[in-house]
Design an enzyme around this catalytic site. Sequence first.
Site, PDB file in Angstrom:
ATOM      1  N   LYS A   1       0.654  -1.153  -0.046  1.00  0.00           N
ATOM      2  CA  LYS A   1      -0.126  -0.145   0.036  1.00  0.00           C
ATOM      3  C   LYS A   1       0.686   1.350  -0.121  1.00  0.00           C
ATOM      4  O   LYS A   1       0.837   2.242  -0.925  1.00  0.00           O
ATOM      5  CB  LYS A   1      -0.996  -0.011   1.660  1.00  0.00           C
ATOM      6  CG  LYS A   1      -2.390   0.990   1.448  1.00  0.00           C
ATOM      7  CD  LYS A   1      -1.424   1.842   2.290  1.00  0.00           C
ATOM      8  CE  LYS A   1      -2.114   3.133   2.736  1.00  0.00           C
ATOM      9  NZ  LYS A   1      -1.114   4.492   3.706  1.00  0.00           N
TER      10      LYS A   1
ATOM     11  N   ASP B   1      -6.699   0.997   0.515  1.00  0.00           N
ATOM     12  CA  ASP B   1      -6.333   1.772   1.756  1.00  0.00           C
ATOM     13  C   ASP B   1      -8.235   0.819   2.248  1.00  0.00           C
ATOM     14  O   ASP B   1      -8.515   0.145   1.918  1.00  0.00           O
ATOM     15  CB  ASP B   1      -5.510   1.952   2.165  1.00  0.00           C
ATOM     16  CG  ASP B   1      -7.132   3.023   1.558  1.00  0.00           C
ATOM     17  OD1 ASP B   1      -8.198   3.157   1.297  1.00  0.00           O
ATOM     18  OD2 ASP B   1      -6.607   4.705   1.116  1.00  0.00           O
TER      19      ASP B   1
END
Length: 210
Positions: free
Chosen positions: A120, A138
């Site tokens: 991420k 996310d």
Amino acid sequence: MTKRTAEILKRLDETYGTEYICYLNHETPWQLLIAVILSAQCTDARVNIVTETLFKKYDTLEKFANADLAELEEDIRSTGFYHNKAKNIISCARTLVQEYHGEVPSTLEELTSLAGVGRKTANVIRGNIYHDPSIVVDTHVKRISKRLGFTKEDDPVKVEYDLMKVLPKDHWILYNIQIITFGRNICFARGPKCSECFLQDLCKAEDKRK
DNA sequence: CTCCCGATAT
DNA sequence: ATATCAGGAG
């Protein structure tokens, strides 16, 4: 791309614009990298409060590389997970200084090899700094992509691959940015404001609120 | 899968 | 009291 997907993206563009804004305050790539490491399970508002003073005290990567662990832990304490984050930031900064001449690398492989940098965080850097088409999954993107029916997966990597099939490449970076705004303003984890939502008629969520 | 973990909203 | 927040590592 289906007509429905195109309509969703069109409304997101119209509502939130197409600018690559960033909610984590920073002036350099390495500052963004550290800010994203700090943002794990923490609000961006809190990270910005911490980095406001942190980046004045540690104004170079070398200062993070040579930081005292206990002192850095105190400096970032309010972001949570501070033992791990402090250790990772120092290790990460040392690697950047020693192996990358103080520059933040641009590939997924190089980025994820850094301490505290997962997929991420790496994709945030790739998209925001290098404008490389990359999808950031996310907590907001995962939740909202499921509600919109873009994926049924729970694993972030599988969500990412599903989104790559559904979204046109020129919206990969933008999608994450717009969805964060959407998640903050309307599509909350708890009690989303479905009655005020501009995507309500297109939404497939089972946890809609009246 | 578990642990890391403080701040805030509900 | 509990859920949630721009997740990552062992």
